[in-house]
Design a protein around this motif. Structure first.
Motif, PDB file in Angstrom:
ATOM      1  N   THR A  60      11.268  -2.972   0.227  1.00  0.00           N
ATOM      2  CA  THR A  60      10.262  -3.934   1.063  1.00  0.00           C
ATOM      3  C   THR A  60       8.897  -3.080   1.231  1.00  0.00           C
ATOM      4  O   THR A  60       9.161  -1.723   1.698  1.00  0.00           O
ATOM      5  CB  THR A  60      10.835  -4.409   2.441  1.00  0.00           C
ATOM      6  OG1 THR A  60      12.081  -5.080   2.089  1.00  0.00           O
ATOM      7  CG2 THR A  60       9.936  -5.266   3.173  1.00  0.00           C
ATOM      8  N   ASP A 101       6.354   2.136  13.864  1.00  0.00           N
ATOM      9  CA  ASP A 101       7.279   2.491  13.284  1.00  0.00           C
ATOM     10  C   ASP A 101       8.800   1.646  13.346  1.00  0.00           C
ATOM     11  O   ASP A 101       9.525   1.248  12.630  1.00  0.00           O
ATOM     12  CB  ASP A 101       7.676   3.970  13.509  1.00  0.00           C
ATOM     13  CG  ASP A 101       9.023   4.661  13.002  1.00  0.00           C
ATOM     14  OD1 ASP A 101       8.938   4.340  11.498  1.00  0.00           O
ATOM     15  OD2 ASP A 101       9.863   5.172  13.451  1.00  0.00           O
ATOM     16  N   ILE A 102       8.698   1.158  14.784  1.00  0.00           N
ATOM     17  CA  ILE A 102       9.640   0.224  15.113  1.00  0.00           C
ATOM     18  C   ILE A 102       9.781  -1.020  14.366  1.00  0.00           C
ATOM     19  O   ILE A 102      10.503  -1.624  13.825  1.00  0.00           O
ATOM     20  CB  ILE A 102       9.816   0.205  16.570  1.00  0.00           C
ATOM     21  CG1 ILE A 102      10.125   1.363  17.474  1.00  0.00           C
ATOM     22  CG2 ILE A 102      10.591  -1.162  17.155  1.00  0.00           C
ATOM     23  CD1 ILE A 102      10.023   1.447  18.932  1.00  0.00           C
ATOM     24  N   TYR A 103       8.585  -1.471  14.255  1.00  0.00           N
ATOM     25  CA  TYR A 103       8.220  -2.843  13.628  1.00  0.00           C
ATOM     26  C   TYR A 103       8.590  -2.738  12.018  1.00  0.00           C
ATOM     27  O   TYR A 103       9.357  -3.567  11.485  1.00  0.00           O
ATOM     28  CB  TYR A 103       6.856  -3.295  13.746  1.00  0.00           C
ATOM     29  CG  TYR A 103       6.548  -4.155  14.860  1.00  0.00           C
ATOM     30  CD1 TYR A 103       6.586  -3.609  16.207  1.00  0.00           C
ATOM     31  CD2 TYR A 103       5.679  -5.176  14.409  1.00  0.00           C
ATOM     32  CE1 TYR A 103       6.329  -4.269  17.107  1.00  0.00           C
ATOM     33  CE2 TYR A 103       5.432  -6.077  15.835  1.00  0.00           C
ATOM     34  CZ  TYR A 103       5.669  -5.609  16.949  1.00  0.00           C
ATOM     35  OH  TYR A 103       5.751  -6.364  18.084  1.00  0.00           O
ATOM     36  N   LEU A 104       8.322  -1.540  11.462  1.00  0.00           N
ATOM     37  CA  LEU A 104       8.500  -1.380  10.065  1.00  0.00           C
ATOM     38  C   LEU A 104      10.133  -1.291   9.895  1.00  0.00           C
ATOM     39  O   LEU A 104      10.777  -2.019   8.817  1.00  0.00           O
ATOM     40  CB  LEU A 104       7.963   0.054   9.382  1.00  0.00           C
ATOM     41  CG  LEU A 104       6.251  -0.134   9.655  1.00  0.00           C
ATOM     42  CD1 LEU A 104       5.961   1.351   9.309  1.00  0.00           C
ATOM     43  CD2 LEU A 104       5.805  -1.029   8.507  1.00  0.00           C
ATOM     44  N   ARG A 105      10.619  -0.458  10.841  1.00  0.00           N
ATOM     45  CA  ARG A 105      12.204  -0.272  10.656  1.00  0.00           C
ATOM     46  C   ARG A 105      12.861  -1.597  10.873  1.00  0.00           C
ATOM     47  O   ARG A 105      13.978  -1.939  10.167  1.00  0.00           O
ATOM     48  CB  ARG A 105      12.847   0.871  11.370  1.00  0.00           C
ATOM     49  CG  ARG A 105      11.896   2.194  10.902  1.00  0.00           C
ATOM     50  CD  ARG A 105      12.683   3.270  11.468  1.00  0.00           C
ATOM     51  NE  ARG A 105      12.070   4.561  11.136  1.00  0.00           N
ATOM     52  CZ  ARG A 105      11.887   5.121   9.933  1.00  0.00           C
ATOM     53  NH1 ARG A 105      12.687   4.653   8.907  1.00  0.00           N
ATOM     54  NH2 ARG A 105      11.120   6.448   9.926  1.00  0.00           N
ATOM     55  N   GLU A 106      12.717  -2.426  11.817  1.00  0.00           N
ATOM     56  CA  GLU A 106      13.174  -3.519  11.889  1.00  0.00           C
ATOM     57  C   GLU A 106      13.098  -4.697  10.879  1.00  0.00           C
ATOM     58  O   GLU A 106      14.172  -5.400  10.548  1.00  0.00           O
ATOM     59  CB  GLU A 106      12.340  -4.452  13.282  1.00  0.00           C
ATOM     60  CG  GLU A 106      12.788  -3.874  14.552  1.00  0.00           C
ATOM     61  CD  GLU A 106      11.879  -4.421  15.547  1.00  0.00           C
ATOM     62  OE1 GLU A 106      12.294  -4.401  16.874  1.00  0.00           O
ATOM     63  OE2 GLU A 106      10.868  -5.271  15.354  1.00  0.00           O
ATOM     64  N   ARG A 107      11.960  -4.552   9.994  1.00  0.00           N
ATOM     65  CA  ARG A 107      11.906  -5.388   8.957  1.00  0.00           C
ATOM     66  C   ARG A 107      12.386  -4.427   7.738  1.00  0.00           C
ATOM     67  O   ARG A 107      12.013  -5.232   6.481  1.00  0.00           O
ATOM     68  CB  ARG A 107      10.168  -5.641   8.752  1.00  0.00           C
ATOM     69  CG  ARG A 107       9.906  -6.669   9.826  1.00  0.00           C
ATOM     70  CD  ARG A 107       8.361  -6.690  10.392  1.00  0.00           C
ATOM     71  NE  ARG A 107       8.225  -7.616  11.510  1.00  0.00           N
ATOM     72  CZ  ARG A 107       8.460  -7.316  12.567  1.00  0.00           C
ATOM     73  NH1 ARG A 107       8.896  -6.159  13.166  1.00  0.00           N
ATOM     74  NH2 ARG A 107       8.634  -8.194  13.539  1.00  0.00           N
ATOM     75  N   LYS A 108      12.959  -3.386   7.754  1.00  0.00           N
ATOM     76  CA  LYS A 108      13.430  -2.746   6.602  1.00  0.00           C
ATOM     77  C   LYS A 108      12.342  -2.251   5.504  1.00  0.00           C
ATOM     78  O   LYS A 108      12.661  -2.283   4.296  1.00  0.00           O
ATOM     79  CB  LYS A 108      14.522  -3.566   6.086  1.00  0.00           C
ATOM     80  CG  LYS A 108      15.697  -3.996   7.016  1.00  0.00           C
ATOM     81  CD  LYS A 108      16.938  -4.359   6.357  1.00  0.00           C
ATOM     82  CE  LYS A 108      18.086  -4.652   7.215  1.00  0.00           C
ATOM     83  NZ  LYS A 108      18.038  -4.067   8.313  1.00  0.00           N
ATOM     84  N   ASP A 111      10.292   0.203   3.603  1.00  0.00           N
ATOM     85  CA  ASP A 111      10.495   1.499   3.192  1.00  0.00           C
ATOM     86  C   ASP A 111       9.196   2.090   2.410  1.00  0.00           C
ATOM     87  O   ASP A 111       9.307   3.310   2.193  1.00  0.00           O
ATOM     88  CB  ASP A 111      11.616   1.769   2.384  1.00  0.00           C
ATOM     89  CG  ASP A 111      11.696   1.008   0.884  1.00  0.00           C
ATOM     90  OD1 ASP A 111      10.716   0.166   0.858  1.00  0.00           O
ATOM     91  OD2 ASP A 111      12.814   0.810   0.264  1.00  0.00           O
ATOM     92  N   LYS A 141       8.270  10.648   8.380  1.00  0.00           N
ATOM     93  CA  LYS A 141       9.155   9.637   8.837  1.00  0.00           C
ATOM     94  C   LYS A 141      10.172   9.120   7.736  1.00  0.00           C
ATOM     95  O   LYS A 141      10.664   8.207   8.147  1.00  0.00           O
ATOM     96  CB  LYS A 141       8.618   8.483   9.682  1.00  0.00           C
ATOM     97  CG  LYS A 141       7.666   9.142  10.965  1.00  0.00           C
ATOM     98  CD  LYS A 141       7.148   7.896  11.506  1.00  0.00           C
ATOM     99  CE  LYS A 141       6.480   8.355  12.966  1.00  0.00           C
ATOM    100  NZ  LYS A 141       7.294   8.774  13.991  1.00  0.00           N
ATOM    101  N   TYR A 192       9.164   7.423   4.899  1.00  0.00           N
ATOM    102  CA  TYR A 192       8.547   6.383   3.971  1.00  0.00           C
ATOM    103  C   TYR A 192       7.984   6.804   2.774  1.00  0.00           C
ATOM    104  O   TYR A 192       7.406   7.938   2.645  1.00  0.00           O
ATOM    105  CB  TYR A 192       7.197   5.565   4.863  1.00  0.00           C
ATOM    106  CG  TYR A 192       7.693   4.761   5.928  1.00  0.00           C
ATOM    107  CD1 TYR A 192       8.495   3.612   5.906  1.00  0.00           C
ATOM    108  CD2 TYR A 192       7.662   5.636   7.179  1.00  0.00           C
ATOM    109  CE1 TYR A 192       8.754   3.039   7.249  1.00  0.00           C
ATOM    110  CE2 TYR A 192       8.089   4.874   8.565  1.00  0.00           C
ATOM    111  CZ  TYR A 192       8.741   3.673   8.531  1.00  0.00           C
ATOM    112  OH  TYR A 192       9.054   3.180   9.524  1.00  0.00           O
TER     113      TYR A 192
END
Length: 189
Positions: free
Chosen positions: A2, A115-122, A124, A147, A149
């Motif tokens: 993603t 970072d939180i938004y990106l990780r919630e949406r998986k 990478d 981090k 990515y």
């Protein structure tokens, strides 16, 4: 895999000829490409984040106040998106895959919820576009690397004030951060 496109600081103050801290013609030349990359990401089901510099008028405590003239001041036209990116954002701003986040430092990660938004949406993989290659793009890439990515740079969708600064940053991101560099004609979503 993603992906998320980060459109960094592509505002009037950084791009327009009369912008407060403009990169001028090199930044203006990438206008269509940046919008096209965002559009392609959207069409392929990926995310688009507009990471936009924001400063407060008269803030003498911010470290940039000693380095640069006032720019991207909250509530000013200088923070408006430049070129066709503005129309893209307006068209999709209410969707679940297009976001606007204010940032206050060079990196899009510093002091934001990115970072939180990106990780919630998986997410990478980050596809970086915008200005300036050697400042906000580079600092965002460094934080993204730290981090974990994957980093991709669309070489004709980033710009700096000089070609030397632009090339230095691209080479640094490729050789030190392992970023994948490619032109928009090779964009793969």
């Amino acid at each position: 895999m993603t992906k998320a496109v980060l459109s960094i600081d592509y505002t009037k103050d950084f791009v327009a000829s009369d912008g407060k801290l403009t990169a001028g013609q090199p930044a203006q030349a990438i206008s269509e490409t940046i919008a096209a990359v965002s559009q392609k990401a959207w069409q392929c089901g990926h995310y688009v984040f507009f990471m936009i510099d924001e400063h407060l008028e008269g803030d003498i405590f911010h470290p940039e106040s000693q380095l640069f003239p006032p720019h991207n001041i909250r509530g000013t036209e200088g923070r408006s998106l430049y070129g066709p990116s503005k129309a893209f954002f307006e068209a999709y701003r209410d969707s679940e895959r297009v976001f606007w986040m204010d940032k206050h430092y060079y990196s899009a990660f510093a002091g934001t919820m990115l970072d939180i938004y990106l990780r919630e949406r998986k997410v990478d993989t980050l596809v970086l576009t915008g200005v300036l290659t050697d400042i906000c793009i580079l600092h965002t890439a460094i934080d993204a690397y730290q981090k974990g990515y994957q980093i991709e740079i669309v070489t004709d969708a980033v710009a700096s004030i000089t070609e030397e600064q632009h090339q230095f940053a691209l080479e640094h991101m490729k050789n030190v951060l392992g970023a994948k560099l490619y032109p928009s004609t090779e964009l793969n979503f």
